[in-house]
Design an enzyme around this catalytic site. Structure first.
Site, PDB file in Angstrom:
ATOM      1  N   LYS A  78     -16.294 -19.818 -21.840  1.00 10.77           N
ATOM      2  CA  LYS A  78     -16.441 -18.712 -20.892  1.00 10.77           C
ATOM      3  C   LYS A  78     -15.180 -18.659 -20.035  1.00 10.77           C
ATOM      4  O   LYS A  78     -14.640 -19.714 -19.653  1.00 10.77           O
ATOM      5  CB  LYS A  78     -17.689 -18.965 -20.025  1.00 10.77           C
ATOM      6  N   SER A 153     -24.454 -13.588 -16.745  1.00 12.13           N
ATOM      7  CA  SER A 153     -23.053 -13.251 -16.807  1.00 12.13           C
ATOM      8  C   SER A 153     -22.332 -13.812 -18.035  1.00 12.13           C
ATOM      9  O   SER A 153     -21.224 -13.378 -18.326  1.00 12.13           O
ATOM     10  CB  SER A 153     -22.340 -13.752 -15.547  1.00 12.13           C
ATOM     11  N   SER A 177     -27.530 -17.255 -15.714  1.00 12.67           N
ATOM     12  CA  SER A 177     -26.472 -16.688 -16.558  1.00 12.67           C
ATOM     13  C   SER A 177     -26.224 -17.361 -17.894  1.00 12.67           C
ATOM     14  O   SER A 177     -25.429 -16.859 -18.682  1.00 12.67           O
ATOM     15  CB  SER A 177     -25.159 -16.642 -15.794  1.00 12.67           C
TER      16      SER A 177
HETATM   17  N1  GLN Z   1     -27.673 -12.609 -12.461  1.00 17.39           N
HETATM   18  C1  GLN Z   1     -27.517 -13.504 -11.351  1.00 17.39           C
HETATM   19  C2  GLN Z   1     -26.499 -12.944 -10.396  1.00 17.39           C
HETATM   20  O1  GLN Z   1     -26.090 -11.865 -10.591  1.00 17.39           O
HETATM   21  C3  GLN Z   1     -27.137 -14.866 -11.827  1.00 17.39           C
HETATM   22  C4  GLN Z   1     -25.714 -14.969 -12.215  1.00 17.39           C
HETATM   23  C5  GLN Z   1     -25.334 -16.322 -12.695  1.00 17.39           C
HETATM   24  O2  GLN Z   1     -26.188 -17.138 -13.044  1.00 17.39           O
HETATM   25  N2  GLN Z   1     -24.039 -16.574 -12.665  1.00 17.39           N
HETATM   26  O3  GLN Z   1     -26.097 -13.553  -9.463  1.00 17.39           O
END
Ligand code: GLN
Length: 486
Positions: A78, A153, A177
């Protein structure tokens, strides 16, 4: 079987048996990137030359009878993990010009074990999002339906693994995410216990919640990779000095007698009926393997999303203050003075969602609102952690849905932040409590995958992986491949 269709474990065996070389394997996957990346948009950077060079080194090591446990196996990182000499954008225009001078610990350990890095995966900007639509290079598409989101994400990682572009990819999980994109793409995702994997060199979003993990096609592959990534790192002050078990060794053990907690609230309103049915079928499979189910109560769980959306923005507003246009990252041109430089560099470098979080975070930390929001959220966070602690006195794992619905259409939720935030309703609790959790494919609704969510007590990764592996010995949902990517 064609090389791209094999799991990491199968590929490791093939390499060891000299059925093919790492260079051959890497060439096959680089060709798949060339074929599919325009459609899926899974990569920020493809590291073709470095990958071929690493593969050649791995082949030499193998010929000399050397090489680590990931020797010659291609993976993707990532783009939140710093990679020396390679752009590390974190999905943001702010870091489009950032070439990291060092490797994150996760990157370093995987490279030391012989992994071949194919490139850096697309992601929501600074890992803020659930659909991969906040990336500065545009959204990733879901291989199961190109009109749908692959989740976020870590959407580039999940889509690449689902599309058989790579057998595995790293991800990070602050509120879901790793697990949510895994669920939406029919892949396996594990977020370990907070502190289990070093955060050194992983660009910070919300430091008390962020944790690195992997997206793979099987629990066995996840176990192999986690064993390499996990372990103490003195460069991360929250890293925990505790021996790393052999996650692969215990996969074959039976789950007879495993106590599986079912949270009643998980199956209340908000959960798509069909998704709920697939998850219940999966729990029945665990029961058929000798697990027993116990109803558990997490009374404060419905407060997890609002709590998270105070704590995470607060921490992000602090973490992202370093991006000021002075030290590194995007710098606005022709600034008239220092304030103008700050304002325009940040205004130009960050996207809307990141700005929304910074503003929310700054507000909840401000003198007049700190007690009412930030302090209150910290207290509720403790209550949620206590709920889990009480539940794990009676059960070994908690099982439920990973997401309320299967993959949604790109564009469908992007203008409604609250709707988007509710995607993580089942996953956020584990981050607030620092617990390990994973998502395992457990069926389909129409042509879209559904994920089974498993949460464990602190450091119970081996239990989660064993439970998932045993489930995967009985089912083949994890082997399903989207038609256009076979
Ligand atoms: N969807 C969540 C957010 O927008 C979690 C994101 C993540 O785990 N990095 O913060």
């Amino acid at each position: 079987m064609a090389l791209h269709l094999q799991t990491l474990t199968e590929l490791a065996a093939g390499l060891a048996n000299r059925e093919f070389t790492s260079v051959e394997l890497t060439e096959v996957l680089l060709a798949r990137i060339a074929e599919h990346n325009d459609t899926l948009n899974t990569f920020v950077t493809v590291t073709t030359d470095a990958a071929l060079a690493a593969a050649a080194r791995a082949d030499d090591a193998l010929a000399a009878g050397k090489g680590g446990v990931l020797n010659g196996l291609p993976i993707i990182h990532k783009d939140i993990f710093c990679t020396r000499g390679i752009k590390t954008s974190c999905g943001s225009k702010m870091l489009d010009n950032f070439i990291s001078p060092y490797d994150a610990t996760v990157v370093e350990r995987m490279a030391a074990a012989g992994a071949v890095i194919l490139g850096k995966s697309n992601m929501d900007e600074f890992a803020m999002g659930s659909s991969n639509e906040t990336s500065y290079i545009g959204p990733v598409r879901n291989p199961w339906n190109l009109e749908c989101s692959p989740g976020g994400s870590s959407g580039g990682s999940s889509a690449a693994v689902a599309a058989r572009i790579a057998p595995a990819a790293t991800g990070t999980d602050t509120g879901g995410s790793i697990r949510q994109p895994a669920a939406l793409t029919g892949t396996v995702g594990i977020k370990p216990t907070y502190g289990r994997v070093s955060r050194y060199g992983m660009i910070a979003f919300a430091s008390s919640l962020d944790q690195a993990g992997v997206i793979t096609r099987s629990a066995e592959d996840a176990a192999r990779l986690l064993g390499v990534m996990a372990g103490f790192d003195e460069r991360d002050s929250t890293s925990i000095d505790k021996p790393v078990p052999d996650y692969v060794a215990s996969l074959g053990d039976s789950i007879k007698g495993l106590r599986v907690g079912i949270v009643r609230q998980h199956f209340d309103q908000g959960l798509d009926d069909e998704c709920g049915a697939r998850v219940k079928d999966a729990i029945a499979v665990l029961e058929s393997l000798g697990a027993t189910t116990v109803e558990v109560d997490l009374p404060n769980l419905d407060l997890s999303v609002p709590t998270y959306y105070v704590v995470a923005p607060a921490e992000c507003s602090s973490n992202l203050s370093r991006f000021d246009g002075v030290r590194f990252g995007h710098r606005a041109e022709n600034a008239v003075d220092l304030l103008d430089l700050y304002c325009r560099s940040r205004g130009e470098g960050f996207g809307d969602e990141v700005k929304r979080r910074i503003m929310t975070g700054t507000y909840v930390l401000s003198a007049g609102y700190y007690d009412a929001y930030y302090l209150k959220a910290q207290k509720v966070r403790q209550l949620i952690a206590d709920d889990f602690k009480n539940a794990f006195a009676d059960v070994d794992v908690i099982a439920g849905p990973t997401t309320p619905t299967p993959a949604f259409k790109l564009g469908e939720k992007v203008d409604d932040p609250i709707l988007m935030y509710l995607n993580d309703i089942y996953t956020i609790g584990a981050n607030l409590a620092g617990l390990p959790a994973m998502s395992v494919p457990c069926g389909f609704v129409d042509d879209l995958p559904v994920g089974l969510h498993l949460v464990g007590a602190h450091f119970a990764e081996a239990t989660l992986l064993r439970c998932a592996h045993q489930y995967q010995q009985q089912t083949d949902w994890h082997t399903a491949c989207p038609a256009a990517f076979r």
